[in-house]
Write a protein that holds these residues in place. Structure first.
Motif, PDB file in Angstrom:
ATOM      1  N   TRP A 187      -3.353  12.775  -5.303  1.00 27.81           N
ATOM      2  CA  TRP A 187      -2.453  11.860  -4.598  1.00 27.81           C
ATOM      3  C   TRP A 187      -2.592  12.135  -3.107  1.00 27.81           C
ATOM      4  N   VAL A 188      -2.861  11.106  -2.302  1.00 26.25           N
ATOM      5  CA  VAL A 188      -2.973  11.301  -0.869  1.00 26.25           C
ATOM      6  C   VAL A 188      -1.914  10.471  -0.147  1.00 26.25           C
ATOM      7  N   ASN A 189      -1.200  11.109   0.765  1.00 29.48           N
ATOM      8  CA  ASN A 189      -0.219  10.419   1.609  1.00 29.48           C
ATOM      9  C   ASN A 189      -0.895  10.014   2.915  1.00 29.48           C
ATOM     10  N   GLN A 190      -0.983   8.719   3.150  1.00 30.91           N
ATOM     11  CA  GLN A 190      -1.626   8.212   4.355  1.00 30.91           C
ATOM     12  C   GLN A 190      -0.649   7.317   5.104  1.00 30.91           C
ATOM     13  N   GLU A 205     -10.333   1.090  -3.587  1.00 32.77           N
ATOM     14  CA  GLU A 205     -10.090  -0.251  -4.112  1.00 32.77           C
ATOM     15  C   GLU A 205      -8.601  -0.535  -3.968  1.00 32.77           C
ATOM     16  N   GLU A 206      -8.251  -1.594  -3.279  1.00 30.92           N
ATOM     17  CA  GLU A 206      -6.841  -1.933  -3.125  1.00 30.92           C
ATOM     18  C   GLU A 206      -6.292  -2.550  -4.403  1.00 30.92           C
ATOM     19  N   VAL A 207      -5.047  -2.249  -4.748  1.00 31.57           N
ATOM     20  CA  VAL A 207      -4.412  -2.848  -5.922  1.00 31.57           C
ATOM     21  C   VAL A 207      -3.942  -4.262  -5.566  1.00 31.57           C
ATOM     22  N   ASP A 208      -3.819  -5.118  -6.574  1.00 31.52           N
ATOM     23  CA  ASP A 208      -3.405  -6.500  -6.344  1.00 31.52           C
ATOM     24  C   ASP A 208      -2.017  -6.562  -5.713  1.00 31.52           C
ATOM     25  N   ILE A 209      -1.095  -5.790  -6.281  1.00 30.80           N
ATOM     26  CA  ILE A 209       0.280  -5.750  -5.783  1.00 30.80           C
ATOM     27  C   ILE A 209       0.631  -4.291  -5.518  1.00 30.80           C
ATOM     28  N   PRO A 210       0.999  -3.932  -4.279  1.00 33.50           N
ATOM     29  CA  PRO A 210       1.382  -2.536  -4.010  1.00 33.50           C
ATOM     30  C   PRO A 210       2.481  -2.074  -4.966  1.00 33.50           C
ATOM     31  N   ILE A 211       2.374  -0.842  -5.434  1.00 34.75           N
ATOM     32  CA  ILE A 211       3.324  -0.274  -6.385  1.00 34.75           C
ATOM     33  C   ILE A 211       4.335   0.545  -5.603  1.00 34.75           C
ATOM     34  N   GLU A 212       5.551   0.029  -5.487  1.00 30.89           N
ATOM     35  CA  GLU A 212       6.584   0.695  -4.708  1.00 30.89           C
ATOM     36  C   GLU A 212       6.967   2.027  -5.363  1.00 30.89           C
ATOM     37  N   VAL A 242     -10.289  11.052  -9.361  1.00 34.02           N
ATOM     38  CA  VAL A 242      -9.598   9.857  -8.894  1.00 34.02           C
ATOM     39  C   VAL A 242      -8.555  10.231  -7.853  1.00 34.02           C
ATOM     40  N   VAL A 243      -8.440   9.410  -6.821  1.00 35.34           N
ATOM     41  CA  VAL A 243      -7.430   9.606  -5.784  1.00 35.34           C
ATOM     42  C   VAL A 243      -6.524   8.381  -5.743  1.00 35.34           C
ATOM     43  N   ILE A 244      -5.223   8.596  -5.808  1.00 34.39           N
ATOM     44  CA  ILE A 244      -4.224   7.533  -5.665  1.00 34.39           C
ATOM     45  C   ILE A 244      -3.783   7.513  -4.196  1.00 34.39           C
ATOM     46  N   HIS A 245      -3.906   6.351  -3.553  1.00 35.84           N
ATOM     47  CA  HIS A 245      -3.618   6.231  -2.119  1.00 35.84           C
ATOM     48  C   HIS A 245      -2.212   5.667  -1.907  1.00 35.84           C
ATOM     49  N   TYR A 246      -1.360   6.471  -1.259  1.00 41.49           N
ATOM     50  CA  TYR A 246       0.033   6.088  -0.994  1.00 41.49           C
ATOM     51  C   TYR A 246       0.237   5.967   0.511  1.00 41.49           C
ATOM     52  N   SER A 247       0.820   4.843   0.931  1.00 42.23           N
ATOM     53  CA  SER A 247       1.060   4.619   2.360  1.00 42.23           C
ATOM     54  C   SER A 247       2.191   3.623   2.543  1.00 42.23           C
ATOM     55  N   ARG A 248       3.040   3.870   3.503  1.00 48.41           N
ATOM     56  CA  ARG A 248       4.116   2.951   3.869  1.00 48.41           C
ATOM     57  C   ARG A 248       4.989   2.583   2.661  1.00 48.41           C
ATOM     58  N   GLY A 249       5.351   3.594   1.875  1.00 51.34           N
ATOM     59  CA  GLY A 249       6.302   3.403   0.792  1.00 51.34           C
ATOM     60  C   GLY A 249       5.761   2.852  -0.502  1.00 51.34           C
ATOM     61  N   ALA A 250       4.430   2.751  -0.652  1.00 50.34           N
ATOM     62  CA  ALA A 250       3.875   2.171  -1.880  1.00 50.34           C
ATOM     63  C   ALA A 250       2.458   2.670  -2.117  1.00 50.34           C
ATOM     64  N   ILE A 251       2.043   2.649  -3.395  1.00 48.84           N
ATOM     65  CA  ILE A 251       0.647   2.897  -3.749  1.00 48.84           C
ATOM     66  C   ILE A 251      -0.136   1.642  -3.389  1.00 48.84           C
ATOM     67  N   ARG A 252      -1.162   1.801  -2.568  1.00 41.14           N
ATOM     68  CA  ARG A 252      -1.896   0.640  -2.078  1.00 41.14           C
ATOM     69  C   ARG A 252      -3.346   0.595  -2.552  1.00 41.14           C
ATOM     70  N   GLY A 253      -3.780   1.612  -3.258  1.00 45.13           N
ATOM     71  CA  GLY A 253      -5.144   1.580  -3.766  1.00 45.13           C
ATOM     72  C   GLY A 253      -5.498   2.859  -4.510  1.00 45.13           C
ATOM     73  N   TRP A 254      -6.726   2.907  -4.993  1.00 41.00           N
ATOM     74  CA  TRP A 254      -7.248   4.085  -5.678  1.00 41.00           C
ATOM     75  C   TRP A 254      -8.721   4.220  -5.311  1.00 41.00           C
ATOM     76  N   SER A 255      -9.252   5.389  -5.503  1.00 41.40           N
ATOM     77  CA  SER A 255     -10.677   5.590  -5.225  1.00 41.40           C
ATOM     78  C   SER A 255     -11.217   6.695  -6.110  1.00 41.40           C
ATOM     79  N   ARG A 256     -12.532   6.738  -6.208  1.00 40.28           N
ATOM     80  CA  ARG A 256     -13.196   7.855  -6.872  1.00 40.28           C
ATOM     81  C   ARG A 256     -13.883   8.707  -5.804  1.00 40.28           C
ATOM     82  N   VAL A 257     -13.838   9.990  -5.994  1.00 43.71           N
ATOM     83  CA  VAL A 257     -14.490  10.908  -5.070  1.00 43.71           C
ATOM     84  C   VAL A 257     -15.997  10.815  -5.266  1.00 43.71           C
ATOM     85  N   ALA A 258     -16.721  10.665  -4.156  1.00 47.29           N
ATOM     86  CA  ALA A 258     -18.176  10.517  -4.236  1.00 47.29           C
ATOM     87  C   ALA A 258     -18.887  11.865  -4.274  1.00 47.29           C
TER      88      ALA A 258
END
Length: 316
Positions: A5-8, A98-105, A53-69
């Protein structure tokens, strides 16, 4: 595979464009000090490996995910005007978000999952708030919930089985983990949001038990591999099914939903056990709450396809 989980905050857009995560090795020196100090949540970048896998959290919501290269490597910050904000010596972790369709609050993440533990590496406090740390690890039920929400859940029933081996040795020749590349379900987030919204509890459409949403999956009534692109956007194609067994009993054909909405024994008969028979029998005669005149065509497809598969593999 591990899940992080990364806080950005201010760095979200810059790191997304650069395709990396970055953290300094040391904080800026305090007044009167010549050196800064390390932080465990910055050093944790070194733990991530290719395929994690990394879950990207920013501005109060999950906004995407990524795989570590690849594993983290030393390098300067990729930010504009970075010298005024950060030390120049740090670590980079290459990702492709990859950004999610709808940010997950944040409130959409079940509180009981956020408060399941409180460890140094956990991203949430005892009250379920997001800690002021950069890079954390999530595991267990929370990791599974997050992977499902962003569309990365892979059903075991859809994976190829291991090859048969009649001459198994007493020990195995372990050669390290394998990296598995799988397509994600692009519509998964919206369908799950349609079924459960912001609720923390919901009902399994088959057994009727009220459960935490973390114990429920977005189950396709009609086999997803057989659906068209247009059908995959339909909200009535899915139902809630619990992880206590209903999802697998339905997906593997041990039970089906008849044309009147009642749950009946499916065409699959083998392999079975007394325990499996007992679990399936508990559903028989119930009315599936996802069945109606509109969804009958999907349940009909499920009955027909399961019957064909049972005959094809002599499972009936």
């Amino acid at each position: 595979m591990r899940t992080f989980w990364v806080n950005q905050g201010l760095t979200f857009d810059e790191e997304r464009r650069a395709g990396v995560l970055w953290a300094p090795k040391l904080s800026r020196p305090r007044a009167g000090k010549s050196d800064g100090t390390p932080r465990a949540h910055w050093d944790r970048l070194r733990e991530a490996q290719a395929g994690d896998v990394v879950i990207h959290y920013s501005r109060g919501a999950i906004r995407g995910w990524s795989r570590v290269a690849a594993a983290a490597f030393d390098g300067p910050p990729p930010f504009d005007e970075s010298s005024s904000r950060w030390p120049s010596d740090g670590r980079l972790l290459r990702t492709d978000m990859e950004e999610v369709d709808i940010p997950i609050e944040l409130d959409a993440i079940p509180l009981e999952l956020r408060t399941a533990r409180d460890e140094t590496s956990w991203p949430f406090s005892k009250k379920g708030a997001v800690k002021q740390v950069y890079f954390s690890e999530v595991a267990g039920a929370l990791a599974q919930w997050l992977l499902t929400e962003v569309g990365l859940r892979v059903d075991v029933a859809q994976l190829p089985s291991w090859p048969e081996d009649s001459d198994l040795p007493s020990s195995i020749d372990y050669r390290g983990d394998r990296q598995v590349i799988a397509n994600s379900r692009g519509e998964q987030t919206r369908l799950r949001r349609h079924l459960f919204g912001d609720e923390t509890l919901a009902t399994c459409a088959l057994c009727g038990r009220d459960l935490p949403v973390a114990m429920l999956v977005t189950a396709h009534i009609k086999r997803r591999a057989s659906t068209s692109a247009a059908e995959r956007s339909r909200m009535d194609l899915v139902m809630s099914a619990c992880r206590l067994g209903c999802d697998s009993l339905f997906e593997l054909g041990y039970v089906v939903v008849a044309r009147d909405g009642t749950i009946r024994r499916g065409p699959r008969r083998i392999p079975t056990t007394e325990d499996l028979e007992f679990a399936a029998a508990a559903l028989l005669g119930r009315t599936c709450n996802a069945w109606n005149a509109a969804t009958e065509r999907y349940f009909a497809h499920h009955r027909h396809w399961q019957k064909q598969e049972a005959r094809r593999y002599q499972l009936d």
